[in-house]
Design a protein around this motif. Structure first.
Motif, PDB file in Angstrom:
ATOM      1  N   GLY A 181       0.782  -1.229   0.000  1.00 36.39           N
ATOM      2  CA  GLY A 181       0.000   0.000   0.000  1.00 36.39           C
ATOM      3  C   GLY A 181       0.813   1.277   0.000  1.00 36.39           C
ATOM      4  N   GLY A 182       1.125   1.822  -1.162  1.00 28.29           N
ATOM      5  CA  GLY A 182       1.794   3.115  -1.223  1.00 28.29           C
ATOM      6  C   GLY A 182       3.229   3.101  -0.764  1.00 28.29           C
ATOM      7  N   THR A 183       3.927   2.026  -1.074  1.00 26.25           N
ATOM      8  CA  THR A 183       5.294   1.880  -0.585  1.00 26.25           C
ATOM      9  C   THR A 183       6.305   2.728  -1.343  1.00 26.25           C
ATOM     10  N   SER A 184       5.897   3.346  -2.429  1.00 25.48           N
ATOM     11  CA  SER A 184       6.862   4.102  -3.235  1.00 25.48           C
ATOM     12  C   SER A 184       7.433   5.289  -2.475  1.00 25.48           C
ATOM     13  N   GLY A 185       6.720   5.762  -1.446  1.00 26.45           N
ATOM     14  CA  GLY A 185       7.198   6.906  -0.691  1.00 26.45           C
ATOM     15  C   GLY A 185       8.090   6.548   0.484  1.00 26.45           C
ATOM     16  N   ILE A 186       8.349   5.274   0.673  1.00 24.36           N
ATOM     17  CA  ILE A 186       9.183   4.843   1.796  1.00 24.36           C
ATOM     18  C   ILE A 186      10.649   5.034   1.447  1.00 24.36           C
ATOM     19  N   GLY A 187      11.385   5.700   2.353  1.00 26.49           N
ATOM     20  CA  GLY A 187      12.802   5.876   2.140  1.00 26.49           C
ATOM     21  C   GLY A 187      13.625   4.888   2.943  1.00 26.49           C
ATOM     22  N   THR A 188      13.101   4.511   4.091  1.00 21.10           N
ATOM     23  CA  THR A 188      13.834   3.638   5.002  1.00 21.10           C
ATOM     24  C   THR A 188      12.871   2.655   5.652  1.00 21.10           C
ATOM     25  N   MET A 189      13.323   1.420   5.765  1.00 24.64           N
ATOM     26  CA  MET A 189      12.617   0.437   6.585  1.00 24.64           C
ATOM     27  C   MET A 189      13.553   0.008   7.699  1.00 24.64           C
ATOM     28  N   ALA A 190      13.004  -0.088   8.884  1.00 25.25           N
ATOM     29  CA  ALA A 190      13.847  -0.326  10.047  1.00 25.25           C
ATOM     30  C   ALA A 190      13.227  -1.373  10.964  1.00 25.25           C
ATOM     31  N   TRP A 191      14.065  -1.904  11.836  1.00 25.21           N
ATOM     32  CA  TRP A 191      13.633  -2.799  12.907  1.00 25.21           C
ATOM     33  C   TRP A 191      13.939  -2.136  14.246  1.00 25.21           C
ATOM     34  N   PHE A 192      12.948  -2.194  15.127  1.00 24.57           N
ATOM     35  CA  PHE A 192      13.112  -1.765  16.507  1.00 24.57           C
ATOM     36  C   PHE A 192      12.694  -2.926  17.399  1.00 24.57           C
ATOM     37  N   ARG A 193      13.041  -2.858  18.664  1.00 25.68           N
ATOM     38  CA  ARG A 193      12.592  -3.872  19.603  1.00 25.68           C
ATOM     39  C   ARG A 193      12.282  -3.230  20.937  1.00 25.68           C
ATOM     40  N   TYR A 233       9.604  -4.885  16.144  1.00 28.22           N
ATOM     41  CA  TYR A 233       8.700  -4.120  15.308  1.00 28.22           C
ATOM     42  C   TYR A 233       9.395  -3.670  14.035  1.00 28.22           C
ATOM     43  N   CYS A 234       8.673  -3.739  12.960  1.00 26.94           N
ATOM     44  CA  CYS A 234       9.116  -3.180  11.692  1.00 26.94           C
ATOM     45  C   CYS A 234       8.551  -1.767  11.570  1.00 26.94           C
ATOM     46  N   ALA A 235       9.334  -0.859  11.013  1.00 29.60           N
ATOM     47  CA  ALA A 235       8.885   0.520  10.842  1.00 29.60           C
ATOM     48  C   ALA A 235       9.298   1.031   9.470  1.00 29.60           C
ATOM     49  N   ALA A 236       8.564   1.998   8.969  1.00 23.74           N
ATOM     50  CA  ALA A 236       8.883   2.580   7.662  1.00 23.74           C
ATOM     51  C   ALA A 236       8.664   4.088   7.705  1.00 23.74           C
ATOM     52  N   GLY A 237       9.479   4.796   6.958  1.00 17.98           N
ATOM     53  CA  GLY A 237       9.348   6.250   6.912  1.00 17.98           C
ATOM     54  C   GLY A 237      10.414   6.855   6.044  1.00 17.98           C
ATOM     55  N   ARG A 238      10.640   8.146   6.257  1.00 16.61           N
ATOM     56  CA  ARG A 238      11.649   8.867   5.482  1.00 16.61           C
ATOM     57  C   ARG A 238      12.526   9.703   6.407  1.00 16.61           C
ATOM     58  N   PRO A 239      13.171   9.069   7.384  1.00 20.67           N
ATOM     59  CA  PRO A 239      14.020   9.844   8.281  1.00 20.67           C
ATOM     60  C   PRO A 239      15.294  10.307   7.595  1.00 20.67           C
ATOM     61  N   ILE A 240      15.813  11.454   8.023  1.00 22.92           N
ATOM     62  CA  ILE A 240      17.139  11.828   7.572  1.00 22.92           C
ATOM     63  C   ILE A 240      18.138  10.904   8.265  1.00 22.92           C
ATOM     64  N   LEU A 241      19.318  10.805   7.729  1.00 23.38           N
ATOM     65  CA  LEU A 241      20.272   9.820   8.218  1.00 23.38           C
ATOM     66  C   LEU A 241      20.569  10.012   9.707  1.00 23.38           C
ATOM     67  N   SER A 242      20.678  11.235  10.151  1.00 24.49           N
ATOM     68  CA  SER A 242      21.024  11.485  11.547  1.00 24.49           C
ATOM     69  C   SER A 242      19.909  11.076  12.503  1.00 24.49           C
ATOM     70  N   ALA A 243      18.708  10.848  11.983  1.00 21.76           N
ATOM     71  CA  ALA A 243      17.572  10.478  12.830  1.00 21.76           C
ATOM     72  C   ALA A 243      17.135   9.039  12.601  1.00 21.76           C
ATOM     73  N   ILE A 244      17.945   8.266  11.940  1.00 23.39           N
ATOM     74  CA  ILE A 244      17.523   6.920  11.540  1.00 23.39           C
ATOM     75  C   ILE A 244      17.243   6.024  12.733  1.00 23.39           C
ATOM     76  N   GLU A 245      17.814   6.342  13.897  1.00 25.49           N
ATOM     77  CA  GLU A 245      17.605   5.513  15.078  1.00 25.49           C
ATOM     78  C   GLU A 245      16.471   6.025  15.966  1.00 25.49           C
ATOM     79  N   THR A 246      15.763   7.050  15.529  1.00 25.82           N
ATOM     80  CA  THR A 246      14.719   7.693  16.335  1.00 25.82           C
ATOM     81  C   THR A 246      13.353   7.131  15.987  1.00 25.82           C
ATOM     82  N   ALA A 247      12.765   6.411  16.921  1.00 28.36           N
ATOM     83  CA  ALA A 247      11.499   5.730  16.648  1.00 28.36           C
ATOM     84  C   ALA A 247      10.377   6.697  16.274  1.00 28.36           C
ATOM     85  N   SER A 248      10.337   7.850  16.905  1.00 27.99           N
ATOM     86  CA  SER A 248       9.224   8.770  16.687  1.00 27.99           C
ATOM     87  C   SER A 248       9.189   9.340  15.272  1.00 27.99           C
ATOM     88  N   ILE A 249      10.289   9.216  14.549  1.00 27.43           N
ATOM     89  CA  ILE A 249      10.349   9.759  13.191  1.00 27.43           C
ATOM     90  C   ILE A 249       9.593   8.874  12.198  1.00 27.43           C
TER      91      ILE A 249
END
Length: 125
Positions: free
Chosen positions: A26-38, A95-111
């Motif tokens: 669903g609308g994945t073309s706008g995803i810049g980063t996919m991440a894993w958190f725990r 947890y898997c997460a997706a978004g478009r964080p800038i590199l310096s914020a890649i570890e920030t869950a709220s982004i």
């Protein structure tokens, strides 16, 4: 709207391996980063690793470097988290997460904008 679905959790003994998968739809073309958190009981959600589509690079938390790796599964619009040499401290809901964080914020869950429902990983000693 992006939907994320994790799979592959389970209960293992220390030293074993597990592979988690996160499928995006669903609308994945706008995803810049996919991440894993725990998140372990009583603890804050913490960054595990991420894959940035621009450049195809991966990033990892120090606690998992050398043991965990992320790979892109193009056929299934997914990313996989290969976890080797698991330790009891790795026990958490992943947890898997997706978004478009800038590199310096890649570890920030709220982004991150989109989250999966989580999958449990339990490692016994």
């Amino acid at each position: 709207q992006v939907q994320l679905a994790e799979s592959g959790g389970g209960s293992v003994q220390a030293g074993a391996s597990l592979r988690l998968s996160c499928a995006a739809s669903g609308g994945t073309s706008g995803i810049g980063t996919m991440a894993w958190f725990r998140q372990a009981p009583g603890k804050e959600r913490e960054f595990v690793g991420a894959f940035r589509y621009n450049g195809g690079r991966t990033y990892y938390a120090d606690s998992v470097k050398g043991r965990f790796s992320i790979a892109r599964d193009r056929a299934n619009s997914a990313i996989d988290l290969q976890m080797n040499d698991l330790k009891p401290d790795d026990t958490a809901t992943y947890y898997c997460a997706a978004g478009r964080p800038i590199l310096s914020a890649i570890e920030t869950a709220s982004i991150y904008l989109y989250w999966g429902q989580g999958t449990q990983v339990t490692v016994s000693s």
